[in-house]
Design a protein around this motif. Sequence first.
Motif, PDB file in Angstrom:
ATOM      1  N   CYS A  58       0.844  -1.191   0.000  1.00 40.65           N
ATOM      2  CA  CYS A  58       0.000   0.000   0.000  1.00 40.65           C
ATOM      3  C   CYS A  58       0.882   1.245   0.000  1.00 40.65           C
ATOM      4  CB  CYS A  58      -0.907   0.000   1.231  1.00 40.65           C
ATOM      5  SG  CYS A  58      -2.006   1.428   1.309  1.00 40.65           S
ATOM      6  N   LYS A  59       0.500   2.199  -0.835  1.00 41.88           N
ATOM      7  CA  LYS A  59       1.221   3.465  -0.895  1.00 41.88           C
ATOM      8  C   LYS A  59       0.190   4.591  -0.841  1.00 41.88           C
ATOM      9  CE  LYS A  59       5.068   5.523  -3.363  1.00 41.88           C
ATOM     10  NZ  LYS A  59       5.993   5.332  -4.474  1.00 41.88           N
ATOM     11  N   VAL A  60       0.292   5.445   0.180  1.00 34.64           N
ATOM     12  CA  VAL A  60      -0.595   6.587   0.351  1.00 34.64           C
ATOM     13  C   VAL A  60       0.245   7.838   0.194  1.00 34.64           C
ATOM     14  CG1 VAL A  60      -2.194   7.774   1.896  1.00 34.64           C
ATOM     15  CG2 VAL A  60      -2.048   5.267   1.944  1.00 34.64           C
ATOM     16  N   MET A  61      -0.121   8.693  -0.779  1.00 29.89           N
ATOM     17  CA  MET A  61       0.711   9.863  -1.047  1.00 29.89           C
ATOM     18  C   MET A  61      -0.107  11.043  -1.546  1.00 29.89           C
ATOM     19  SD  MET A  61       2.597   8.471  -4.419  1.00 29.89           S
ATOM     20  CE  MET A  61       1.695   7.387  -5.485  1.00 29.89           C
ATOM     21  N   VAL A 111     -10.638   0.907  -9.422  1.00 35.07           N
ATOM     22  CA  VAL A 111     -10.254   2.315  -9.430  1.00 35.07           C
ATOM     23  C   VAL A 111     -11.434   3.077  -8.854  1.00 35.07           C
ATOM     24  CG1 VAL A 111      -9.662   4.316 -10.843  1.00 35.07           C
ATOM     25  CG2 VAL A 111      -8.800   2.063 -11.473  1.00 35.07           C
ATOM     26  N   MET A 112     -11.169   3.959  -7.887  1.00 36.42           N
ATOM     27  CA  MET A 112     -12.274   4.708  -7.294  1.00 36.42           C
ATOM     28  C   MET A 112     -11.855   6.124  -6.939  1.00 36.42           C
ATOM     29  SD  MET A 112     -12.535   3.078  -3.450  1.00 36.42           S
ATOM     30  CE  MET A 112     -13.597   4.337  -2.817  1.00 36.42           C
ATOM     31  N   ILE A 168      -3.206   2.702  11.278  1.00 34.14           N
ATOM     32  CA  ILE A 168      -2.708   4.014  10.909  1.00 34.14           C
ATOM     33  C   ILE A 168      -3.879   4.779  10.306  1.00 34.14           C
ATOM     34  CG2 ILE A 168      -1.163   5.315   9.407  1.00 34.14           C
ATOM     35  CD1 ILE A 168       0.789   3.008   9.566  1.00 34.14           C
ATOM     36  N   TYR A 169      -4.122   5.982  10.822  1.00 38.08           N
ATOM     37  CA  TYR A 169      -5.205   6.835  10.343  1.00 38.08           C
ATOM     38  C   TYR A 169      -4.612   8.053   9.658  1.00 38.08           C
ATOM     39  CZ  TYR A 169      -8.020   4.197  13.690  1.00 38.08           C
ATOM     40  OH  TYR A 169      -8.646   3.203  14.384  1.00 38.08           O
ATOM     41  N   CYS A 170      -5.312   8.562   8.656  1.00 45.06           N
ATOM     42  CA  CYS A 170      -4.906   9.818   8.040  1.00 45.06           C
ATOM     43  C   CYS A 170      -6.125  10.531   7.473  1.00 45.06           C
ATOM     44  CB  CYS A 170      -3.835   9.612   6.976  1.00 45.06           C
ATOM     45  SG  CYS A 170      -4.264   8.509   5.634  1.00 45.06           S
ATOM     46  N   VAL A 171      -6.081  11.854   7.530  1.00 49.36           N
ATOM     47  CA  VAL A 171      -7.103  12.693   6.920  1.00 49.36           C
ATOM     48  C   VAL A 171      -6.702  12.861   5.461  1.00 49.36           C
ATOM     49  CG1 VAL A 171      -8.203  14.961   6.945  1.00 49.36           C
ATOM     50  CG2 VAL A 171      -7.473  13.909   9.090  1.00 49.36           C
ATOM     51  N   VAL A 172      -7.622  12.587   4.541  1.00 49.44           N
ATOM     52  CA  VAL A 172      -7.321  12.723   3.124  1.00 49.44           C
ATOM     53  C   VAL A 172      -8.331  13.655   2.467  1.00 49.44           C
ATOM     54  CG1 VAL A 172      -6.196  10.478   2.903  1.00 49.44           C
ATOM     55  CG2 VAL A 172      -8.647  10.643   2.528  1.00 49.44           C
ATOM     56  N   SER A 173      -7.908  14.236   1.363  1.00 53.31           N
ATOM     57  CA  SER A 173      -8.803  15.077   0.579  1.00 53.31           C
ATOM     58  C   SER A 173      -9.139  14.353  -0.708  1.00 53.31           C
ATOM     59  CB  SER A 173      -8.118  16.405   0.278  1.00 53.31           C
ATOM     60  OG  SER A 173      -7.045  16.177  -0.605  1.00 53.31           O
ATOM     61  N   LEU A 174      -9.659  15.089  -1.650  1.00 53.72           N
ATOM     62  CA  LEU A 174     -10.064  14.505  -2.921  1.00 53.72           C
ATOM     63  C   LEU A 174      -8.900  13.801  -3.605  1.00 53.72           C
ATOM     64  CD1 LEU A 174     -12.069  17.587  -4.182  1.00 53.72           C
ATOM     65  CD2 LEU A 174     -12.944  15.595  -2.972  1.00 53.72           C
ATOM     66  N   GLY A 175      -9.197  12.654  -4.203  1.00 55.40           N
ATOM     67  CA  GLY A 175      -8.157  11.913  -4.895  1.00 55.40           C
ATOM     68  C   GLY A 175      -8.693  10.645  -5.529  1.00 55.40           C
ATOM     69  N   VAL A 176      -7.782   9.745  -5.846  1.00 53.03           N
ATOM     70  CA  VAL A 176      -8.134   8.471  -6.466  1.00 53.03           C
ATOM     71  C   VAL A 176      -7.371   7.337  -5.791  1.00 53.03           C
ATOM     72  CG1 VAL A 176      -8.683   9.438  -8.733  1.00 53.03           C
ATOM     73  CG2 VAL A 176      -6.363   8.716  -8.250  1.00 53.03           C
ATOM     74  N   MET A 177      -7.935   6.138  -5.910  1.00 54.98           N
ATOM     75  CA  MET A 177      -7.291   4.943  -5.384  1.00 54.98           C
ATOM     76  C   MET A 177      -7.336   3.878  -6.470  1.00 54.98           C
ATOM     77  SD  MET A 177      -7.235   1.743  -3.656  1.00 54.98           S
ATOM     78  CE  MET A 177      -8.931   1.327  -3.757  1.00 54.98           C
ATOM     79  N   HIS A 178      -6.218   3.181  -6.616  1.00 52.95           N
ATOM     80  CA  HIS A 178      -6.083   2.149  -7.639  1.00 52.95           C
ATOM     81  C   HIS A 178      -5.599   0.881  -6.958  1.00 52.95           C
ATOM     82  CE1 HIS A 178      -3.768   0.349 -11.139  1.00 52.95           C
ATOM     83  NE2 HIS A 178      -4.989   0.426 -11.586  1.00 52.95           N
ATOM     84  N   PHE A 179      -6.322  -0.209  -7.142  1.00 55.02           N
ATOM     85  CA  PHE A 179      -5.902  -1.496  -6.576  1.00 55.02           C
ATOM     86  C   PHE A 179      -5.735  -2.470  -7.734  1.00 55.02           C
ATOM     87  CE2 PHE A 179      -5.829  -5.458  -4.412  1.00 55.02           C
ATOM     88  CZ  PHE A 179      -5.476  -5.200  -3.100  1.00 55.02           C
ATOM     89  N   VAL A 180      -4.512  -2.942  -7.938  1.00 56.67           N
ATOM     90  CA  VAL A 180      -4.244  -3.893  -9.018  1.00 56.67           C
ATOM     91  C   VAL A 180      -3.035  -4.732  -8.630  1.00 56.67           C
ATOM     92  CG1 VAL A 180      -2.773  -2.315 -10.353  1.00 56.67           C
ATOM     93  CG2 VAL A 180      -3.970  -4.157 -11.523  1.00 56.67           C
TER      94      VAL A 180
END
Length: 139
Positions: free
Chosen positions: A6-9, A42-43, A60-72
Amino acid sequence: MKEFHCKVMSCEKIFYDGSCVSLVVPAYDGEYAFLANHQTCVMVIPYGILRLRKAQGGWIYCVVSLGVMHFVDNEATVLVDFVEDPKKVDAVRAREVEEMAEEELRQRQSLVEYNASQATLARTLYRLSTGGKYDNRDI
């Protein structure tokens, strides 16, 4: 449990890059949870709290804003406008930004400037509402 990468950026930084056993992502219709070997997806991600569970058992918790997530291929990649640890939200600075955004909304602006001010206000209000509620353990 099986693990996946997992990569959150954001554009500014990489918040997390490693393995996890569970990823819970905010969505416009609730939340979606991902485990190892999830089907390709993709969402779009709205403002919210993203959480992931490490193999050692800590969340691990984080506040996120608008974006996209890709799982493959057993790898999740989350790219958002901003990502922040809820414990590190500076309430004083966030209140200042809130006041500036509200003042900008009261002024005559172009549609682009108005939308940017609205987004800043929404992000700041969400940061203030989540700050201090979540505890990142075992980071």
